[in-house]
Enzyme design. Structure first.
Site, PDB file in Angstrom:
ATOM      1  N   GLY A   1       0.711  -1.165  -0.098  1.00 38.19           N
ATOM      2  CA  GLY A   1      -0.090  -0.176   0.056  1.00 38.19           C
ATOM      3  C   GLY A   1       0.659   1.344  -0.011  1.00 38.19           C
TER       4      GLY A   1
ATOM      5  N   ASN B   1       1.630   3.037  -2.551  1.00 39.79           N
ATOM      6  CA  ASN B   1       1.015   3.872  -3.577  1.00 39.79           C
ATOM      7  C   ASN B   1      -0.177   4.692  -3.138  1.00 39.79           C
ATOM      8  OD1 ASN B   1       2.637   4.392  -6.226  1.00 39.79           O
ATOM      9  ND2 ASN B   1       2.647   2.063  -6.068  1.00 39.79           N
TER      10      ASN B   1
ATOM     11  N   ARG C   1     -15.091 -15.142 -10.304  1.00 38.26           N
ATOM     12  CA  ARG C   1     -14.659 -13.642 -10.478  1.00 38.26           C
ATOM     13  C   ARG C   1     -15.777 -12.697 -10.344  1.00 38.26           C
ATOM     14  NH1 ARG C   1      -9.113 -12.627 -11.693  1.00 38.26           N
ATOM     15  NH2 ARG C   1      -8.211 -14.509 -12.404  1.00 38.26           N
TER      16      ARG C   1
ATOM     17  N   MET D   1      -4.068  -7.065  -7.198  1.00 38.58           N
ATOM     18  CA  MET D   1      -3.353  -8.108  -8.100  1.00 38.58           C
ATOM     19  C   MET D   1      -4.454  -9.035  -8.465  1.00 38.58           C
ATOM     20  SD  MET D   1      -0.320  -7.327  -7.841  1.00 38.58           S
ATOM     21  CE  MET D   1       0.635  -8.691  -8.464  1.00 38.58           C
TER      22      MET D   1
ATOM     23  N   ASN E   1      -4.882   2.545 -12.965  1.00 37.54           N
ATOM     24  CA  ASN E   1      -3.883   1.564 -12.291  1.00 37.54           C
ATOM     25  C   ASN E   1      -2.485   2.214 -12.864  1.00 37.54           C
ATOM     26  OD1 ASN E   1      -2.969  -0.965 -11.613  1.00 37.54           O
ATOM     27  ND2 ASN E   1      -2.453  -1.075 -13.650  1.00 37.54           N
TER      28      ASN E   1
ATOM     29  N   HIS F   1       1.235   1.020 -13.177  1.00 41.99           N
ATOM     30  CA  HIS F   1       2.047  -0.319 -13.411  1.00 41.99           C
ATOM     31  C   HIS F   1       3.884   0.118 -13.590  1.00 41.99           C
ATOM     32  CE1 HIS F   1       2.977  -4.123 -15.099  1.00 41.99           C
ATOM     33  NE2 HIS F   1       3.925  -3.466 -16.174  1.00 41.99           N
TER      34      HIS F   1
ATOM     35  N   ASP G   1      -2.744  -4.440 -18.037  1.00 40.39           N
ATOM     36  CA  ASP G   1      -1.948  -3.334 -18.055  1.00 40.39           C
ATOM     37  C   ASP G   1      -2.134  -2.455 -19.428  1.00 40.39           C
ATOM     38  OD1 ASP G   1      -0.912  -3.910 -15.671  1.00 40.39           O
ATOM     39  OD2 ASP G   1       0.512  -5.488 -16.279  1.00 40.39           O
TER      40      ASP G   1
ATOM     41  N   ALA H   1       9.371   7.060  -8.181  1.00 40.14           N
ATOM     42  CA  ALA H   1       8.662   7.732  -9.262  1.00 40.14           C
ATOM     43  C   ALA H   1       7.213   7.616  -9.156  1.00 40.14           C
ATOM     44  CB  ALA H   1       9.367   7.233 -10.762  1.00 40.14           C
TER      45      ALA H   1
HETATM   46  C1  GRF Z   1       3.760  -1.094  -7.257  1.00 39.91           C
HETATM   47  O1  GRF Z   1       5.021  -1.161  -7.997  1.00 39.91           O
HETATM   48  C2  GRF Z   1       2.860  -0.914  -8.280  1.00 39.91           C
HETATM   49  O2  GRF Z   1       3.089  -0.272  -9.453  1.00 39.91           O
HETATM   50  C3  GRF Z   1       2.371  -2.526  -8.738  1.00 39.91           C
HETATM   51  O3  GRF Z   1       2.529  -3.277  -7.684  1.00 39.91           O
HETATM   52  C4  GRF Z   1       3.464  -2.166  -6.670  1.00 39.91           C
HETATM   53  C5  GRF Z   1       2.456  -2.114  -5.416  1.00 39.91           C
HETATM   54  O4  GRF Z   1       3.317  -1.301  -4.433  1.00 39.91           O
HETATM   55  N1  GRF Z   1       1.424  -2.746  -9.498  1.00 39.91           N
HETATM   56  P1  GRF Z   1       2.511  -0.630  -3.292  1.00 39.91           P
HETATM   57  O5  GRF Z   1       1.576  -1.910  -2.781  1.00 39.91           O
HETATM   58  O6  GRF Z   1       1.865   0.493  -3.623  1.00 39.91           O
HETATM   59  O7  GRF Z   1       3.639  -0.410  -2.346  1.00 39.91           O
END
Ligand code: GRF
Length: 218
Positions: free
Chosen positions: A15, A17, A68, A93, A110, A112, A148, A176
């Site tokens: 978490g 991000n 799903r 995920m 999203n 990536h 993606d 970044a």
């Molecule tokens: C990040 O690198 C994101 O781009 C990818 O999974 C990772 C998640 O990291 N999809 P976090 O849970 O946000 O720390």
């Protein structure tokens, strides 16, 4: 003036991000608030981070569902109950089916950790190093059914250095990511973006092809 958008963040793990978005939303005038955090993993560390910021959380364990579609039905219901305007996937995920993706079309972002369309999927950094690319980075895009893929809102580039391990590169890209996601969300939440022929156009600056940032390159 546009209203402050209610954002639902979908996570599966750490978490970081999500945490960067929570911080960004504290800036005065930021056009979004993190209204709800949902994880498909009840043990995701990110849930505790969200709770510590007094953000409501829900765990919807995908393992408890036969399909799903059944999982997504509850996910969708939780988002609607929280009056969510925009979804930010942040290390989420689970692959999403067409009906969920279409229900939230152009309202779901999203991030990536590569310069899409290069290196979709998992093990991005290993593959970038193996390929010998000199730049990698991250991408914020609108979600489409194909993994993606989808209109690109913003990208950030970082160098790939000769001695990099996948972990070194992941750490540089993650830094970044934490800068880029708040920039991209701000643009989308302030209604600055429009999707035209599956490309993102900035409404008030249609000739500017951005944003992109490359903080490591002078
Ligand atoms: C990040 O690198 C994101 O781009 C990818 O999974 C990772 C998640 O990291 N999809 P976090 O849970 O946000 O720390």
């Amino acid at each position: 003036m546009s209203t402050i958008k209610r954002v639902g963040v979908l996570i599966s793990g750490r978490g970081s991000n999500m945490a960067s978005l929570i911080e960004a939303c504290k800036q005065p005038g930021y056009p979004a608030e993190i209204a709800h955090v949902i994880s498909n993993d009840p043990d995701a560390p990110g849930l505790k981070i969200a709770s510590a910021s007094n953000i409501p959380t829900t765990a919807i364990d995908h393992k408890g569902y036969k399909s799903r579609q059944a999982f997504e039905k509850d996910l969708d219901a939780a988002l609607r109950k929280a009056n969510i305007d925009l979804i930010c996937n942040a290390g989420f995920m689970r692959l999403l089916t067409e009906s969920f993706v279409e229900a939230w079309r152009d309202r779901q972002l999203n991030i990536h950790p590569s310069l899409l369309p290069a290196f979709k999927g998992l093990h991005t950094h290993e593959r970038a190093i193996e390929a010998g690319v000199k730049l990698s980075g991250c991408t914020v895009h609108f979600v489409r059914t194909e993994m993606d893929s989808g209109p690109i809102v913003a990208q950030a580039a970082v160098p790939v250095l000769p001695a990099d391990t996948p972990d070194d590169l992941a750490a540089r890209v993650l830094e970044a990511e934490h800068k880029l996601y708040p920039i991209a969300l701000k643009l989308v939440a302030s209604d600055e973006t429009r999707v035209e022929n599956e490309r993102v156009v900035l409404k008030s600056r249609p000739t500017v092809h951005g944003p992109y940032i490359s903080p490591w390159i002078e």
